[in-house]
Design an enzyme around this catalytic site. Structure first.
Site, short mmCIF file in Angstrom:
data_model
loop_
_atom_site.label_atom_id
_atom_site.label_comp_id
_atom_site.label_asym_id
_atom_site.label_seq_id
_atom_site.Cartn_x
_atom_site.Cartn_y
_atom_site.Cartn_z
N ILE A 1 0.80 -1.23 0.00
CA ILE A 1 0.00 0.00 0.00
C ILE A 1 0.83 1.27 0.00
O ILE A 1 0.32 2.35 -0.28
CB ILE A 1 -0.96 0.04 1.20
CG1 ILE A 1 -0.19 0.10 2.52
CG2 ILE A 1 -1.95 -1.10 1.16
CD1 ILE A 1 -1.03 0.61 3.67
N TYR A 2 2.12 1.19 0.33
CA TYR A 2 2.92 2.41 0.42
C TYR A 2 3.02 3.08 -0.95
O TYR A 2 3.35 2.45 -1.96
CB TYR A 2 4.33 2.11 0.92
CG TYR A 2 4.42 1.61 2.35
CD1 TYR A 2 3.34 1.72 3.23
CD2 TYR A 2 5.59 1.02 2.82
CE1 TYR A 2 3.44 1.26 4.54
CE2 TYR A 2 5.69 0.55 4.12
CZ TYR A 2 4.61 0.67 4.97
OH TYR A 2 4.70 0.21 6.26
N GLY A 3 2.75 4.39 -0.96
CA GLY A 3 2.83 5.12 -2.22
C GLY A 3 1.85 4.61 -3.25
O GLY A 3 2.11 4.74 -4.45
#
Length: 335
Positions: free
Chosen positions: A77-79
């Site tokens: 989910i990061y970025g």
């Protein structure tokens, strides 16, 4: 006279060079996460794709490699999935030098979320593609999924280990009770969680109540996230002074959540303690976490090569029992 000034200037520069902290750390201390060997200073890659574009993300990765970091932690989910993409690109040609960790389970969108066996299989293939690799060294469930029995998730993760797509498995945001439940659900000879990644810092000591002891009992490594308390423990913030422009806590909502007078008072006490020993509060924050042998790596984030080097330098302080007692007075275990 000019020659004397030049000589003095050269001498001053030489002294500065001799006292400047080393930034290369090829012999950095390592610890274990299951069968994996990781550097005690790791790199959290949550800034990639959010605060940093690809060029700046690559510069941070290169600085980390140069400084001796071998452990890189990200999540799907990061970025909005770009962190994995950026990290994979930046590690091209360097993959065998590092231990690569990522996570699944938090919503990527309305369809891609959770820890059902079907989604575990989809999520790992998506992460492998984005990372540009054929295996993930540490694959972690980002949070418990109340809709899926943990035994079902563990079975799917074990299949990934047997298929060679994953080397070790871990969890994040699990309580001591959930860690025990997961360990009890493992089938004989199957893969089990070898790590737990929870929030832990000088300003958030909740894991000391149960989770750290449970990790020690089961032989599980602990990975602290938010080790610098969202930047509060970097030395950038003080009571009565606005957060520096462009920092994480310069946003109004973040300031309301993190910059309370009580927290800033504790930060000032910790800063005074560190400076009285010729150290920085950043060095204190990182070295304090590593006092626990069960803590395998401090995966601090960074937005510049300079921050990477500062994080690496911070692992060198060995705190005494007297130091620890004074720290407990400043920030009690209930913090």
């Amino acid at each position: 006279m000019s020659a004397l000034r030049a000589a003095l200037k050269s001498l001053s520069a030489l002294r500065s060079l001799r006292t400047r902290p080393a930034v290369h750390n090829a012999q950095m201390e390592t610890r274990r996460i299951g069968s994996l060997t990781v550097s005690v200073a790791g790199l959290g890659c949550n800034n990639f794709g959010m605060a940093l574009d690809y060029t700046r993300s690559e510069a941070v990765v290169r600085a980390a490699l140069d400084a001796g970091i071998t452990f890189f932690d990200t999540a799907d989910i990061y970025g909005r999935t770009q962190s994995e993409e950026f990290l994979g690109r930046a590690l091209a040609g360097q993959r065998d030098r590092v231990v690569l960790a990522t996570k699944f389970g938090l919503p990527v969108d309305d369809r891609r979320k959770g820890a059902s066996p079907a989604y575990v299989r989809q999520a790992v293939d998506d992460s492998l593609r984005r990372l540009g690799t054929d295996r993930i060294d540490l694959y972690q469930i980002h949070q418990p999924d109340p809709a899926t029995p943990i035994a079902d998730t563990l079975g799917a993760l074990n299949d990934l280990v047997r298929a060679g797509k994953v080397r070790e498995i871990g969890c994040s945001n699990f309580s001591a009770e959930q860690i025990r439940e997961a360990d009890a659900a493992v089938r004989a000879g199957a893969a089990r969680f070898v790590s737990v990644q929870n929030e832990y810092s000088l300003l958030h000591r909740e894991p000391e109540r149960e989770v750290l002891a449970e990790c020690e009992r089961l032989g599980i490594a602990f990975l602290p996230y938010f080790p610098l308390a969202s930047g509060l423990l970097t030395g950038k913030y003080s009571r009565g002074v606005s957060a520096p422009a462009g920092t994480r806590l310069s946003h109004e909502w973040a300031a309301r959540r993190f910059l309370s007078d009580d927290r800033l008072e504790r930060v000032e006490g910790l800063r005074r303690f560190a400076e009285s020993r010729g150290r920085s509060i950043l060095e204190l924050a990182v070295s304090w976490l590593l006092r626990h042998p069960v803590v395998a790596s401090v995966i601090a984030g960074a937005t510049s090569p300079e921050q990477v080097r500062a994080n690496v330098q911070a692992v060198s302080w060995r705190l005494t029992d007297r130091d620890l007692a004074e720290i407990d007075r400043i920030v009690p275990v209930a913090a």
